[in-house]
Design an enzyme around this catalytic site. Structure first.
Site, PDB file in Angstrom:
ATOM      1  N   HIS A  12       0.845  -1.200   0.000  1.00 32.14           N
ATOM      2  CA  HIS A  12       0.000   0.000   0.000  1.00 32.14           C
ATOM      3  C   HIS A  12       0.872   1.238   0.000  1.00 32.14           C
ATOM      4  O   HIS A  12       1.896   1.288   0.659  1.00 32.14           O
ATOM      5  CB  HIS A  12      -0.906   0.014   1.224  1.00 32.14           C
ATOM      6  CG  HIS A  12      -2.169   0.789   1.004  1.00 32.14           C
ATOM      7  ND1 HIS A  12      -3.321   0.209   0.523  1.00 32.14           N
ATOM      8  CD2 HIS A  12      -2.454   2.097   1.171  1.00 32.14           C
ATOM      9  CE1 HIS A  12      -4.268   1.126   0.413  1.00 32.14           C
ATOM     10  NE2 HIS A  12      -3.762   2.291   0.800  1.00 32.14           N
ATOM     11  N   ARG A  49     -13.276  12.239   3.787  1.00 28.33           N
ATOM     12  CA  ARG A  49     -12.027  13.010   3.929  1.00 28.33           C
ATOM     13  C   ARG A  49     -11.606  13.587   2.579  1.00 28.33           C
ATOM     14  O   ARG A  49     -11.066  14.694   2.505  1.00 28.33           O
ATOM     15  CB  ARG A  49     -10.915  12.100   4.492  1.00 28.33           C
ATOM     16  CG  ARG A  49     -11.096  11.767   5.957  1.00 28.33           C
ATOM     17  CD  ARG A  49     -10.181  10.625   6.377  1.00 28.33           C
ATOM     18  NE  ARG A  49      -8.787  10.891   6.107  1.00 28.33           N
ATOM     19  CZ  ARG A  49      -7.935   9.992   5.609  1.00 28.33           C
ATOM     20  NH1 ARG A  49      -8.308   8.764   5.338  1.00 28.33           N
ATOM     21  NH2 ARG A  49      -6.679  10.316   5.390  1.00 28.33           N
ATOM     22  N   SER A  88      -6.547   4.611   8.305  1.00 27.77           N
ATOM     23  CA  SER A  88      -7.216   4.268   7.048  1.00 27.77           C
ATOM     24  C   SER A  88      -6.486   3.107   6.371  1.00 27.77           C
ATOM     25  O   SER A  88      -7.092   2.099   5.984  1.00 27.77           O
ATOM     26  CB  SER A  88      -7.233   5.508   6.136  1.00 27.77           C
ATOM     27  OG  SER A  88      -7.499   5.150   4.817  1.00 27.77           O
TER      28      SER A  88
HETATM   29  N1  URA Z   1      -4.241   5.605   1.370  1.00 30.55           N
HETATM   30  C1  URA Z   1      -5.292   5.224   2.149  1.00 30.55           C
HETATM   31  O1  URA Z   1      -5.809   4.120   1.984  1.00 30.55           O
HETATM   32  N2  URA Z   1      -5.726   6.067   3.075  1.00 30.55           N
HETATM   33  C2  URA Z   1      -5.185   7.280   3.300  1.00 30.55           C
HETATM   34  O2  URA Z   1      -5.630   7.987   4.178  1.00 30.55           O
HETATM   35  C3  URA Z   1      -4.101   7.679   2.485  1.00 30.55           C
HETATM   36  C4  URA Z   1      -3.643   6.824   1.515  1.00 30.55           C
END
Ligand code: URA
Length: 434
Positions: A82, A168, A183
């Protein structure tokens, strides 16, 4: 307890308890707490922060808000990756099939665009028919059969993050460390992978602009992941200029395809190889990152990485002919160049602003209901250290609206900083936290 009490508590800078956070997340997920109150809470967190304990509680509450995927039906060590978000960051499009092509079971949970940054799911939807709404059974079957599945959050996977993410995005509350950490990590904990490689961006185009903040975010996420028993590595990478040259959904897909074919930009290839080499070690496919890197390089060279990409697109309903002929992907009606009115070496690029120019063109969302234009964006011709003459083109703007095109040309040209001397090259990989 009322939501208003909690908003006031955070507004006054006090710490929320685990019970309060849990109550708030449950209430929001179930629709009892409305968006406007949650927006106020998100903004209060942006101003007053959360400490490590609150961040952990928030992450766990969000991960618990839905199902946790049971991936025990997949053989081997499942790895997810990620990014914290960047401009032109199409790394997952390259990395996921690349790692899968050497046998790493890639079980990836992705997101949509956020703030000025793009998202993997939006980019992949450039392919006709492509879907990331996989059932758990489809997700597991694909990883078992072809070593790769990329899913968006289904209604029941960290649904609290799904709702908060969209909120957000349009309320200016993205760039806060605890909100980003919770998140990302709530999704990762709910997605059931055994090992996670994080790409934490740092610089003007990242949500964390300063190295020390990016390091703190990386440490926070690694620590939450380890608490949950995950094998974690975080790589801190440069986001002081866009990654590669393309910014915008379909344009980035085209650049990712070139990279998988061995013809992409050097920084994108390098980052994919570095992250992929850690994934290879975590999955037990290689003993060392060096060995993993060699396997990944070979896979690009012998065509297996690109073959895996085509297989992946097809497995999730996409049209693989569009991978072979990327000119079939969405194309904007107008393509014009932004021209430099200055001369010198490019010493800096206002990267967040480049992302915002892409949003202006329609490449991202202004409200939760906005529909993205997948074809628009920017292809840079010049990056840091390049010499530019007055009147020389800096970038191509791809647009579907003439007025926006003119505005974008102007704004893009002012993203560039020049100097009389060539700036020192900054390393792409700034740190690794294991
Ligand atoms: N990627 C995510 O999944 N959440 C975030 O807040 C920022 C990047």
């Amino acid at each position: 307890m009322t939501m208003c009490d909690l908003i006031i508590k955070k507004k006054r800078g006090h710490m929320l308890t685990g019970q309060e956070i849990d109550w708030m997340i449950q209430g929001y997920t179930e629709g009892r707490i409305p968006d406007y109150q949650m927006s106020a809470m998100m903004m209060a967190v942006c101003f007053n922060d959360m400490n490590a304990e609150e961040t952990k509680e928030l992450t766990l509450a969000m991960a618990r808000s839905g199902d946790v995927l049971d991936l025990s039906g997949i053989e081997g060590i499942k790895v997810d990756k990620h990014s914290t978000g960047g401009v032109g960051d199409k790394t997952s499009l390259v990395l996921a099939p690349l790692a899968a092509s050497i046998g790493v079971p890639v079980a990836k949970m992705s997101g949509r665009g956020l703030g000025h940054t793009g998202g993997t799911i939006d980019k992949l939807e450039s392919f006709t028919g492509f879907s990331t709404s996989l059932t758990p059974e489809e997700f597991i079957r694909n990883v078992n059969e072809i070593h790769i599945a990329v899913a968006g959050q289904t209604a029941n996977l960290a649904p609290a993050d799904k709702k908060l993410y969209a909120l957000r995005d349009v309320t200016g509350t993205v760039d806060q460390m605890s909100l980003i950490a919770s998140s990302i990590m709530s999704k990762k904990l709910a997605s059931g992978a055994d090992a996670i490689v994080l790409d934490v961006k740092t610089g003007d185009g990242a949500f964390m602009k300063k190295m020390e903040d990016s390091m703190a975010l990386a440490r926070e996420m690694v620590s939450i992941g380890k608490l949950a028993g995950k094998d974690m590595t975080a790589v801190i990478s440069d986001m002081d200029q866009p990654l590669g040259y393309a910014v915008g959904n379909a344009l980035e897909v085209k650049e990712a395809i070139l990279t998988l074919q061995g013809e992409g930009p050097e920084d994108l290839r390098e980052l994919s190889l570095v992250l992929g080499s850690y994934m290879a070690v975590k999955a037990g496919r290689a003993q060392t990152p060096q060995e993993g890197r060699k396997m990944l390089e070979d896979s690009i060279e012998n065509g297996k990485a690109f073959q895996k990409f085509q297989e992946f697109i097809q497995s999730q309903g996409g049209d693989p002919r569009e991978a072979l002929c990327p000119e079939l992907l969405p194309e904007a009606a107008y393509q014009e160049e932004a021209v430099s009115d200055k001369e010198g070496y490019v010493s800096g690029i206002h990267t967040e602003e480049v992302g915002r120019v892409c949003l202006l063109l329609g490449g991202g969302r202004e409200t939760k209901e906005s529909v993205i234009d997948l074809s628009v964006g920017i292809v840079l011709y010049k990056k840091k250290g390049d010499y530019v003459r007055k009147g020389e083109p800096l970038a191509a703007i791809h647009a579907n609206d003439r007025k926006l095109l003119e505005k974008a040309k102007e704004r893009l040209a002012s993203c560039y900083e020049f100097s009389g001397t060539r700036p020192e090259k900054q390393p792409l990989i700034r740190a690794v936290i294991e």
